[in-house]
Design a protein around this motif. Sequence first.
Motif, PDB file in Angstrom:
ATOM      1  N   ILE A   1      31.635  26.232  48.449  1.00 48.57           N
ATOM      2  CA  ILE A   1      30.837  27.467  48.570  1.00 48.57           C
ATOM      3  C   ILE A   1      31.630  28.622  47.953  1.00 48.57           C
ATOM      4  CG2 ILE A   1      29.874  29.155  50.196  1.00 48.57           C
ATOM      5  CD1 ILE A   1      28.982  26.940  51.950  1.00 48.57           C
ATOM      6  N   GLY A   2      30.992  29.342  47.052  1.00 51.68           N
ATOM      7  CA  GLY A   2      31.652  30.513  46.473  1.00 51.68           C
ATOM      8  C   GLY A   2      32.273  30.277  45.115  1.00 51.68           C
TER       9      GLY A   2
ATOM     10  N   GLY B   1      30.930  29.485  42.099  1.00 51.95           N
ATOM     11  CA  GLY B   1      30.195  30.208  41.046  1.00 51.95           C
ATOM     12  C   GLY B   1      30.400  31.707  41.165  1.00 51.95           C
ATOM     13  N   ARG B   2      30.343  32.175  42.384  1.00 49.50           N
ATOM     14  CA  ARG B   2      30.501  33.608  42.627  1.00 49.50           C
ATOM     15  C   ARG B   2      31.885  34.070  42.174  1.00 49.50           C
ATOM     16  NH1 ARG B   2      34.168  36.204  45.389  1.00 49.50           N
ATOM     17  NH2 ARG B   2      34.021  34.691  47.082  1.00 49.50           N
ATOM     18  N   LYS B   3      32.899  33.268  42.491  1.00 50.71           N
ATOM     19  CA  LYS B   3      34.270  33.654  42.104  1.00 50.71           C
ATOM     20  C   LYS B   3      34.421  33.696  40.587  1.00 50.71           C
ATOM     21  CE  LYS B   3      36.256  31.523  46.166  1.00 50.71           C
ATOM     22  NZ  LYS B   3      36.653  30.147  46.554  1.00 50.71           N
TER      23      LYS B   3
ATOM     24  N   LEU C   1      32.030  34.315  38.365  1.00 46.89           N
ATOM     25  CA  LEU C   1      31.345  35.513  37.868  1.00 46.89           C
ATOM     26  C   LEU C   1      32.124  36.778  38.234  1.00 46.89           C
ATOM     27  CD1 LEU C   1      27.585  34.647  38.521  1.00 46.89           C
ATOM     28  CD2 LEU C   1      29.011  34.154  36.536  1.00 46.89           C
ATOM     29  N   ASN C   2      32.816  36.699  39.356  1.00 48.61           N
ATOM     30  CA  ASN C   2      33.633  37.821  39.804  1.00 48.61           C
ATOM     31  C   ASN C   2      34.762  38.125  38.818  1.00 48.61           C
ATOM     32  OD1 ASN C   2      33.546  39.551  42.000  1.00 48.61           O
ATOM     33  ND2 ASN C   2      35.451  38.693  42.808  1.00 48.61           N
TER      34      ASN C   2
ATOM     35  N   GLU D   1      33.286  39.838  35.901  1.00 54.48           N
ATOM     36  CA  GLU D   1      32.929  41.215  36.267  1.00 54.48           C
ATOM     37  C   GLU D   1      34.177  42.099  36.275  1.00 54.48           C
ATOM     38  OE1 GLU D   1      30.887  41.370  39.992  1.00 54.48           O
ATOM     39  OE2 GLU D   1      30.823  43.559  40.021  1.00 54.48           O
TER      40      GLU D   1
END
Lengths: 448, 448
Positions: A320-321, A323-325, A327-328, A331
């Motif tokens: 979990i997380g 993909g978010r990391k 993209l982070n 960013e």
Amino acid sequence: MKVAKFGGSSVANATQIKKVGEIIKGDQERKFIVVSAPGKRHKDDFKMTDMLIKMGTAYISNEEYEEYFTKVLGRFNEIILELNLSQTLIEEIEVTIKQTLALNVDSNMKMDAIKAIGEDSNAKIISAYLSDIGISSSYINPKEAGIIVSDEPGNARILPDSLAKIYTLRDKDGVFVIPGFFGYSEEGKLVTFSRGGSDITGSIIAAGVQASLYENFTDVNSVYTVNPNIVENPKEITTLTYKEMRELSYAGFSVFHDEALIPAIRARIPVCIKNTNNPEARGTYIVAEREVNDQCVSGIASDTGFCSLYVSKYLMNREIGFGRKLLNILEDEGISFEHAPSGIDNMSVIIRERNLTPEKEEMIINRINNELHPDTVSLQRGIAVIMVVGEGLVNTIGVANKATSAFVKANVNIEMINQGSSEVSMMFGIQANDLDKAITALYHSFFD
Amino acid sequence: MKVAKFGGSSVANATQIKKVGEIIKGDQERKFIVVSAPGKRHKDDFKMTDMLIKMGTAYISNEEYEEYFTKVLGRFNEIILELNLSQTLIEEIEVTIKQTLALNVDSNMKMDAIKAIGEDSNAKIISAYLSDIGISSSYINPKEAGIIVSDEPGNARILPDSLAKIYTLRDKDGVFVIPGFFGYSEEGKLVTFSRGGSDITGSIIAAGVQASLYENFTDVNSVYTVNPNIVENPKEITTLTYKEMRELSYAGFSVFHDEALIPAIRARIPVCIKNTNNPEARGTYIVAEREVNDQCVSGIASDTGFCSLYVSKYLMNREIGFGRKLLNILEDEGISFEHAPSGIDNMSVIIRERNLTPEKEEMIINRINNELHPDTVSLQRGIAVIMVVGEGLVNTIGVANKATSAFVKANVNIEMINQGSSEVSMMFGIQANDLDKAITALYHSFFD
């Protein structure tokens, strides 16, 4: 009640402005006329705005600016002379330019005021010409019109209260000529939109007066179904939805300055692209909704200059997380991504190559390795993106098959397919050097 | 030197254990034997582990547990009797069970110790049987073997030092029978892996001893190219890569407990799925790399129970951080996503329906509306995912076309295509009720 906006080539000289006069005369609904600065008259010509920027930059840097000043004034004078308008007009413009140069304000604010001279002077000239040919016309300054914007020189944004003020223009008699490209801050400072911002002014006025149509006059008869530099004499598009326009303009269709249409779209104003040089042509309509017919593909757009960042890690989808990391990290490094398809144990991120310098690339790959501990990370450059665009495409059986058949016919390998995240498009990624043959095959497959 | 792991149905009774004996005899390379607890002998039978859990739960809750105790002991006794092994074995097992129940430890630790009785006792029985048929066999406890794990009852993870310790087993003479499913913490506590964890033990031993092959004996001849419940008598897969296996197992191919193979994969040990009931069959090999032949698709997997969260916002791709923020909301709510294709102004996130309760759904949609201010957000349930899997597929012209042709033939609309994020698969999303006809058409298209 219509808003008609004329781009740089439509108002580049007296001949073109006469055409504009005929167009306004031809339809009494055309009440709000938004004009650009004079554009190029021929391939090697200068654009007024470019000359104004040169003049302003030189003046602010205490360099010789008179040569530019002469060219600016000379060009306006030529237009005024050819239109047989009063010489007081050129005198007024000269005074305005000198006063603007002498303004006692900071350099950003002064540059904005200088850049705006092109549209502002042209609006005054065109309004005078329209009166001269018997149209009850007035020049109206954006401040008076109600275009109140944020105080961001060169990148103004419309403020919410503007639209209600603009709406009151409906009740006034006659035709109004409004210079595009700038508005005023709440403190009364002149602030320009980003480059190409006359489209923004037109869109704001159309939204404000709740126009029945926003006509955008250019030098093409319509939007084409495919890039005419790749396929000769392609079919014209008669009607597009806002969503279709946006997907097409993403990948190389320079129909519009991207953000320009937002006010018109929010107000659901239909937009029409028309040709000043051939106003009889129907043009291309851009609307909120359209009937979906048998021909579910509206257009095929394409663009090069993409790269793909590929990251894989066993059991990624359990983490979990992850993909978010990823993209982070992008960013943090200020990289916007275009598309981020992920699989079970892998994720690709499509980025415009121009946004990814070699230094940024190294930085990002290091951070991914150190922070996400992937099994592999790699970057592939030289990717072209093709968008097959059409309302209803997602619910039509066989569209993907028709498209993939074209790639087989063209003997082109598909590196990437993305269908389903958008309701109106299908995205393909291929090697950039295969682009022309792929586009040609797709065009014939969908439009022959 | 091979590691052979036998699953529950392969060691469910004396008849099956005799087959195991034949298999061990048949290849002297089979030195490390990892065994599960007895599985079902027929459809309505109980699995030993389930019965142990019932017994343990009842005992810990101070409820009647004797009925379960009798069933557990009776089943082991039946196996021992049918194998003509010494009665001291069943006496030992009875003592072990009683001692385990009486352990003065917390309930999680006690449950882990009770659950492990199935594998542990079966390993002792099988080792005794192997000795009885003339194989120099010893039972070896996971502690002695070197399986040192994290102290997470029911979810142990192997600790890095284990592999070096396990490697030393290579030098010892004879065959070793090792109970699957559990290890010991550094403090010496018995801790189990997650359910199905005998595969993990096998994989760890194979990695530790650097086996030439990790044989996983089940009750099927091989892995099939497609779900045999959808297509009758489908072709068998002879060789798969780890990546292919992973993509297939994602969408319904229950080849393996997902995480089980990690140790073997990291050590690049080839794995073979074989049938205890038909050991002559070649089985399916799972390897690090394989030659890519003309038939670039290895298998087609499918699964239902997905939903798609769709978010759109005009100019989304200009908004740095939009995708990250969306994934962040999901992460906050503990939702892992399967796939997140994004377009220009939109993003879809594919989620397993079972992970998204109506409460979570409401919470997430509210947060997206409040924090991201999208133009639209919606959720579609009832989606099936199809994975077309094969090494080399991404670089083969025409694979996408072959697949999309099958969908047209089956008259199935493709809601979603994702190709390119994975090197070895192409993902399609369709309505779940179209699944069987789509799979059948794809199978015939790729394998006929």
